[in-house]
Design a protein around this motif. Sequence first.
Motif, PDB file in Angstrom:
ATOM      1  N   ILE A 150       0.834  -1.210   0.000  1.00 39.20           N
ATOM      2  CA  ILE A 150       0.000   0.000   0.000  1.00 39.20           C
ATOM      3  C   ILE A 150       0.862   1.251   0.000  1.00 39.20           C
ATOM      4  CG2 ILE A 150      -1.609   1.349   1.402  1.00 39.20           C
ATOM      5  CD1 ILE A 150      -2.841  -1.340   2.303  1.00 39.20           C
ATOM      6  N   ILE A 151       1.872   1.263   0.866  1.00 45.60           N
ATOM      7  CA  ILE A 151       2.756   2.427   0.944  1.00 45.60           C
ATOM      8  C   ILE A 151       3.487   2.638  -0.380  1.00 45.60           C
ATOM      9  CG2 ILE A 151       4.779   3.407   2.073  1.00 45.60           C
ATOM     10  CD1 ILE A 151       2.188   3.433   3.736  1.00 45.60           C
ATOM     11  N   GLU A 152       3.906   1.558  -1.021  1.00 44.83           N
ATOM     12  CA  GLU A 152       4.601   1.676  -2.301  1.00 44.83           C
ATOM     13  C   GLU A 152       3.713   2.368  -3.326  1.00 44.83           C
ATOM     14  OE1 GLU A 152       5.754   1.005  -6.277  1.00 44.83           O
ATOM     15  OE2 GLU A 152       4.039  -0.061  -5.408  1.00 44.83           O
ATOM     16  N   ARG A 153       2.424   2.048  -3.332  1.00 38.96           N
ATOM     17  CA  ARG A 153       1.485   2.699  -4.250  1.00 38.96           C
ATOM     18  C   ARG A 153       1.346   4.186  -3.930  1.00 38.96           C
ATOM     19  NH1 ARG A 153      -1.669  -0.337  -8.295  1.00 38.96           N
ATOM     20  NH2 ARG A 153      -1.241  -2.532  -7.863  1.00 38.96           N
ATOM     21  N   LEU A 154       1.267   4.513  -2.639  1.00 35.59           N
ATOM     22  CA  LEU A 154       1.106   5.901  -2.234  1.00 35.59           C
ATOM     23  C   LEU A 154       2.345   6.721  -2.595  1.00 35.59           C
ATOM     24  CD1 LEU A 154      -0.528   5.422   1.296  1.00 35.59           C
ATOM     25  CD2 LEU A 154      -1.678   5.890  -0.882  1.00 35.59           C
TER      26      LEU A 154
END
Length: 273
Positions: A62-66
């Motif tokens: 999720i953080i990678e997408r953000l």
Amino acid sequence: MTVHFIGAGPGAADLLTVRAVELLRASPVCLYAGTYLDPGVLAYCAPDAELVDTQHLDLDQIIERLVRADRAGQDVARLCSGDPSLYSALTEQTRRLDAHGVPWDVTPGVPAYAAAAAVLGAELTVPELVQSVVLTRTQARSTAMPESEALANFAATGATLALHLAITRIRPLAAELAADYGSDCPAAVVYRASQPEQLVLRGTLADIADQVEAAGLRQAAVILVGRALTPTVSCAESHLYDPARVRRSAADSRPEREQSGTGRYQRRRDGIR
């Protein structure tokens, strides 16, 4: 660019705040929790927005997408079910965004317990009966609860309990709570409050587990327990609206300002009376 953590509310698309809708329309990327979200909420997103369902992603993914969206100069709408202040993993996400230098902000939403109370038509705080609400959960396949937050400690207060993420443990919960609240204490379960699949179960601690198991509920439900759910007609009434209460006039409630000798309020503007 900014990651906007947005409370998606209990599910219904018309229970989002105006600010939430504006952010959804303006954000080219939207990450959402598909397990709990009414698809109508996503209709507020731009037609060409990138939509990412996070229910099968871990935190690092999720953080990678953000971070990727931020590096591309894109705002992100990060939809959280209910309100971000409760069980939203906001802390661990924002901590990682801070480490990456990614700006973020939070837009509140209607919490699930409030939506459940609205469906029941219940006020969770009734004068001289109960004046506190405890929002908590129990441990099943989840992170451990602090020892000081044992359910028995909260039950001993007699407060209205709003239990999240606890529906699979309804039977042992009901038995444990009955020791303090009594087996005849009102209890209710609201499944997917405000959504088309909404289901409401009303009963007591003696029979609510039977109803839940018969309905086959396993997620997306809030449990409410307490005497406030079915107050009697003899309950006390609010002092705020008591006809006998002395009410101050609008003038009395204004902040004190300089007064003339006659007692009239005077205002100074640019040094001139």
